[in-house]
Design a protein around this motif. Structure first.
Motif, PDB file in Angstrom:
ATOM      1  N   ARG A  18       0.856  -1.191   0.000  1.00 47.71           N
ATOM      2  CA  ARG A  18       0.000   0.000   0.000  1.00 47.71           C
ATOM      3  C   ARG A  18       0.886   1.232   0.000  1.00 47.71           C
ATOM      4  O   ARG A  18       1.711   1.415   0.907  1.00 47.71           O
ATOM      5  CB  ARG A  18      -0.924   0.013   1.214  1.00 47.71           C
ATOM      6  CG  ARG A  18      -1.986   1.108   1.182  1.00 47.71           C
ATOM      7  CD  ARG A  18      -2.951   0.958   2.356  1.00 47.71           C
ATOM      8  NE  ARG A  18      -4.044   1.905   2.332  1.00 47.71           N
ATOM      9  CZ  ARG A  18      -5.189   1.706   1.687  1.00 47.71           C
ATOM     10  NH1 ARG A  18      -5.394   0.571   1.033  1.00 47.71           N
ATOM     11  NH2 ARG A  18      -6.146   2.611   1.713  1.00 47.71           N
ATOM     12  N   LEU A  19       0.727   2.063  -1.007  1.00 47.65           N
ATOM     13  CA  LEU A  19       1.447   3.329  -1.082  1.00 47.65           C
ATOM     14  C   LEU A  19       0.520   4.452  -0.638  1.00 47.65           C
ATOM     15  O   LEU A  19      -0.690   4.385  -0.834  1.00 47.65           O
ATOM     16  CB  LEU A  19       1.920   3.589  -2.509  1.00 47.65           C
ATOM     17  CG  LEU A  19       2.763   2.502  -3.180  1.00 47.65           C
ATOM     18  CD1 LEU A  19       3.200   2.977  -4.564  1.00 47.65           C
ATOM     19  CD2 LEU A  19       3.959   2.130  -2.332  1.00 47.65           C
ATOM     20  N   SER A  20       1.122   5.476  -0.078  1.00 49.07           N
ATOM     21  CA  SER A  20       0.346   6.617   0.375  1.00 49.07           C
ATOM     22  C   SER A  20       0.946   7.904  -0.175  1.00 49.07           C
ATOM     23  O   SER A  20       2.166   8.044  -0.258  1.00 49.07           O
ATOM     24  CB  SER A  20       0.316   6.660   1.900  1.00 49.07           C
ATOM     25  OG  SER A  20      -0.557   7.661   2.359  1.00 49.07           O
ATOM     26  N   TYR A  73      -9.791  10.877   3.717  1.00 47.02           N
ATOM     27  CA  TYR A  73     -10.053  12.289   4.016  1.00 47.02           C
ATOM     28  C   TYR A  73      -9.536  12.669   5.398  1.00 47.02           C
ATOM     29  O   TYR A  73      -9.197  13.829   5.644  1.00 47.02           O
ATOM     30  CB  TYR A  73     -11.545  12.568   3.889  1.00 47.02           C
ATOM     31  CG  TYR A  73     -12.046  12.375   2.486  1.00 47.02           C
ATOM     32  CD1 TYR A  73     -12.615  11.170   2.082  1.00 47.02           C
ATOM     33  CD2 TYR A  73     -11.937  13.393   1.543  1.00 47.02           C
ATOM     34  CE1 TYR A  73     -13.055  10.985   0.783  1.00 47.02           C
ATOM     35  CE2 TYR A  73     -12.382  13.216   0.237  1.00 47.02           C
ATOM     36  CZ  TYR A  73     -12.941  12.006  -0.129  1.00 47.02           C
ATOM     37  OH  TYR A  73     -13.362  11.821  -1.413  1.00 47.02           O
ATOM     38  N   THR A  74      -9.460  11.712   6.297  1.00 45.71           N
ATOM     39  CA  THR A  74      -8.964  12.003   7.644  1.00 45.71           C
ATOM     40  C   THR A  74      -7.457  12.273   7.622  1.00 45.71           C
ATOM     41  O   THR A  74      -6.961  13.189   8.297  1.00 45.71           O
ATOM     42  CB  THR A  74      -9.267  10.827   8.584  1.00 45.71           C
ATOM     43  OG1 THR A  74     -10.686  10.634   8.636  1.00 45.71           O
ATOM     44  CG2 THR A  74      -8.729  11.092   9.969  1.00 45.71           C
ATOM     45  N   LYS A  75      -6.751  11.469   6.845  1.00 42.05           N
ATOM     46  CA  LYS A  75      -5.297  11.600   6.784  1.00 42.05           C
ATOM     47  C   LYS A  75      -4.833  12.567   5.688  1.00 42.05           C
ATOM     48  O   LYS A  75      -3.645  12.869   5.600  1.00 42.05           O
ATOM     49  CB  LYS A  75      -4.667  10.229   6.544  1.00 42.05           C
ATOM     50  CG  LYS A  75      -4.903   9.229   7.676  1.00 42.05           C
ATOM     51  CD  LYS A  75      -4.247   7.894   7.362  1.00 42.05           C
ATOM     52  CE  LYS A  75      -4.478   6.903   8.477  1.00 42.05           C
ATOM     53  NZ  LYS A  75      -3.863   5.585   8.164  1.00 42.05           N
ATOM     54  N   ASN A  76      -5.765  13.004   4.831  1.00 43.41           N
ATOM     55  CA  ASN A  76      -5.425  13.895   3.725  1.00 43.41           C
ATOM     56  C   ASN A  76      -4.451  13.217   2.757  1.00 43.41           C
ATOM     57  O   ASN A  76      -3.421  13.787   2.371  1.00 43.41           O
ATOM     58  CB  ASN A  76      -4.831  15.215   4.244  1.00 43.41           C
ATOM     59  CG  ASN A  76      -4.879  16.316   3.205  1.00 43.41           C
ATOM     60  OD1 ASN A  76      -5.741  16.339   2.324  1.00 43.41           O
ATOM     61  ND2 ASN A  76      -3.946  17.251   3.293  1.00 43.41           N
ATOM     62  N   THR A  77      -4.793  11.996   2.402  1.00 39.21           N
ATOM     63  CA  THR A  77      -3.937  11.220   1.524  1.00 39.21           C
ATOM     64  C   THR A  77      -4.728  10.624   0.365  1.00 39.21           C
ATOM     65  O   THR A  77      -5.966  10.544   0.402  1.00 39.21           O
ATOM     66  CB  THR A  77      -3.257  10.063   2.277  1.00 39.21           C
ATOM     67  OG1 THR A  77      -4.262   9.165   2.765  1.00 39.21           O
ATOM     68  CG2 THR A  77      -2.386  10.562   3.419  1.00 39.21           C
ATOM     69  N   VAL A  78      -3.988  10.214  -0.660  1.00 38.39           N
ATOM     70  CA  VAL A  78      -4.510   9.378  -1.727  1.00 38.39           C
ATOM     71  C   VAL A  78      -3.682   8.105  -1.702  1.00 38.39           C
ATOM     72  O   VAL A  78      -2.450   8.164  -1.832  1.00 38.39           O
ATOM     73  CB  VAL A  78      -4.401  10.059  -3.100  1.00 38.39           C
ATOM     74  CG1 VAL A  78      -4.804   9.083  -4.208  1.00 38.39           C
ATOM     75  CG2 VAL A  78      -5.287  11.292  -3.152  1.00 38.39           C
ATOM     76  N   ASP A  79      -4.335   6.990  -1.541  1.00 35.57           N
ATOM     77  CA  ASP A  79      -3.632   5.733  -1.339  1.00 35.57           C
ATOM     78  C   ASP A  79      -3.757   4.824  -2.555  1.00 35.57           C
ATOM     79  O   ASP A  79      -4.752   4.851  -3.274  1.00 35.57           O
ATOM     80  CB  ASP A  79      -4.184   5.018  -0.106  1.00 35.57           C
ATOM     81  CG  ASP A  79      -4.008   5.839   1.157  1.00 35.57           C
ATOM     82  OD1 ASP A  79      -4.835   5.705   2.075  1.00 35.57           O
ATOM     83  OD2 ASP A  79      -3.044   6.632   1.221  1.00 35.57           O
ATOM     84  N   LEU A  80      -2.738   4.018  -2.728  1.00 36.14           N
ATOM     85  CA  LEU A  80      -2.698   3.052  -3.816  1.00 36.14           C
ATOM     86  C   LEU A  80      -2.523   1.672  -3.209  1.00 36.14           C
ATOM     87  O   LEU A  80      -1.465   1.374  -2.656  1.00 36.14           O
ATOM     88  CB  LEU A  80      -1.546   3.375  -4.764  1.00 36.14           C
ATOM     89  CG  LEU A  80      -1.261   2.371  -5.880  1.00 36.14           C
ATOM     90  CD1 LEU A  80      -2.466   2.199  -6.769  1.00 36.14           C
ATOM     91  CD2 LEU A  80      -0.054   2.826  -6.703  1.00 36.14           C
ATOM     92  N   GLN A  81      -3.558   0.858  -3.282  1.00 40.72           N
ATOM     93  CA  GLN A  81      -3.490  -0.508  -2.795  1.00 40.72           C
ATOM     94  C   GLN A  81      -3.140  -1.411  -3.966  1.00 40.72           C
ATOM     95  O   GLN A  81      -3.855  -1.434  -4.975  1.00 40.72           O
ATOM     96  CB  GLN A  81      -4.831  -0.934  -2.186  1.00 40.72           C
ATOM     97  CG  GLN A  81      -4.861  -2.376  -1.704  1.00 40.72           C
ATOM     98  CD  GLN A  81      -3.922  -2.629  -0.543  1.00 40.72           C
ATOM     99  OE1 GLN A  81      -3.819  -1.819   0.371  1.00 40.72           O
ATOM    100  NE2 GLN A  81      -3.223  -3.766  -0.575  1.00 40.72           N
ATOM    101  N   MET A  82      -2.048  -2.133  -3.830  1.00 38.79           N
ATOM    102  CA  MET A  82      -1.567  -2.999  -4.908  1.00 38.79           C
ATOM    103  C   MET A  82      -1.597  -4.449  -4.435  1.00 38.79           C
ATOM    104  O   MET A  82      -0.939  -4.792  -3.452  1.00 38.79           O
ATOM    105  CB  MET A  82      -0.146  -2.594  -5.307  1.00 38.79           C
ATOM    106  CG  MET A  82      -0.031  -1.135  -5.723  1.00 38.79           C
ATOM    107  SD  MET A  82       1.598  -0.698  -6.345  1.00 38.79           S
ATOM    108  CE  MET A  82       2.552  -0.847  -4.844  1.00 38.79           C
ATOM    109  N   ASN A  83      -2.351  -5.260  -5.124  1.00 40.26           N
ATOM    110  CA  ASN A  83      -2.446  -6.687  -4.810  1.00 40.26           C
ATOM    111  C   ASN A  83      -1.955  -7.510  -5.993  1.00 40.26           C
ATOM    112  O   ASN A  83      -1.848  -7.007  -7.116  1.00 40.26           O
ATOM    113  CB  ASN A  83      -3.892  -7.056  -4.485  1.00 40.26           C
ATOM    114  CG  ASN A  83      -4.443  -6.319  -3.289  1.00 40.26           C
ATOM    115  OD1 ASN A  83      -3.725  -6.049  -2.319  1.00 40.26           O
ATOM    116  ND2 ASN A  83      -5.723  -5.985  -3.342  1.00 40.26           N
TER     117      ASN A  83
END
Length: 121
Positions: A18-20, A73-83
């Motif tokens: 998971r990238l953030s 929205y809580t962390k102010n991030t866009v995350d990339l989940q890679m499986n």
């Protein structure tokens, strides 16, 4: 505006990561955001992106069904989940923010420094 990526690592094929992408000083959800990657000797390519308005997303064919983009929205991030990672996913991964959702790197205004993802035994 500035974004900072984190979460890159060495992972085995079939694994997950998971990238953030974090923003500071401004709400990242007011910008479209995208994840790009660049492997050695190759051009930077769009992987996924998400709009700021309605949450619509774009997925490159190579990652459909395996990668997911989302906003925290809580962390102010866009995350990339890679499986189900594959060796061909190995690249430097970059986060970018822009004024509208787009798939070309040139259409984004703010870039992070990148985080390395290596998929190997």
């Amino acid at each position: 505006a500035q974004v900072v990526e984190s979460g890159g690592a060495l992972v085995q094929p079939g694994g997950s990561l998971r990238l953030s992408c974090a923003a500071s000083g401004y709400p990242l959800d007011t910008y479209a955001a995208g994840w790009f990657r660049q492997a050695p000797g190759k051009e930077r390519e769009g992987v996924l992106c998400i709009s700021s308005s309605d949450g619509s997303t774009y997925y490159a064919d190579a990652v459909k069904g395996r990668f997911t983009i989302s906003r925290d929205y809580t962390k102010n991030t866009v995350d990339l989940q890679m499986n189900s990672l594959k060796p061909e996913d190995t690249a430097e991964y970059y986060c970018a923010a822009g004024y509208s959702m787009a798939v070309l790197p040139a259409d984004y205004n703010f870039w992070g420094q990148g985080t390395q993802v290596t998929v190997s035994l």
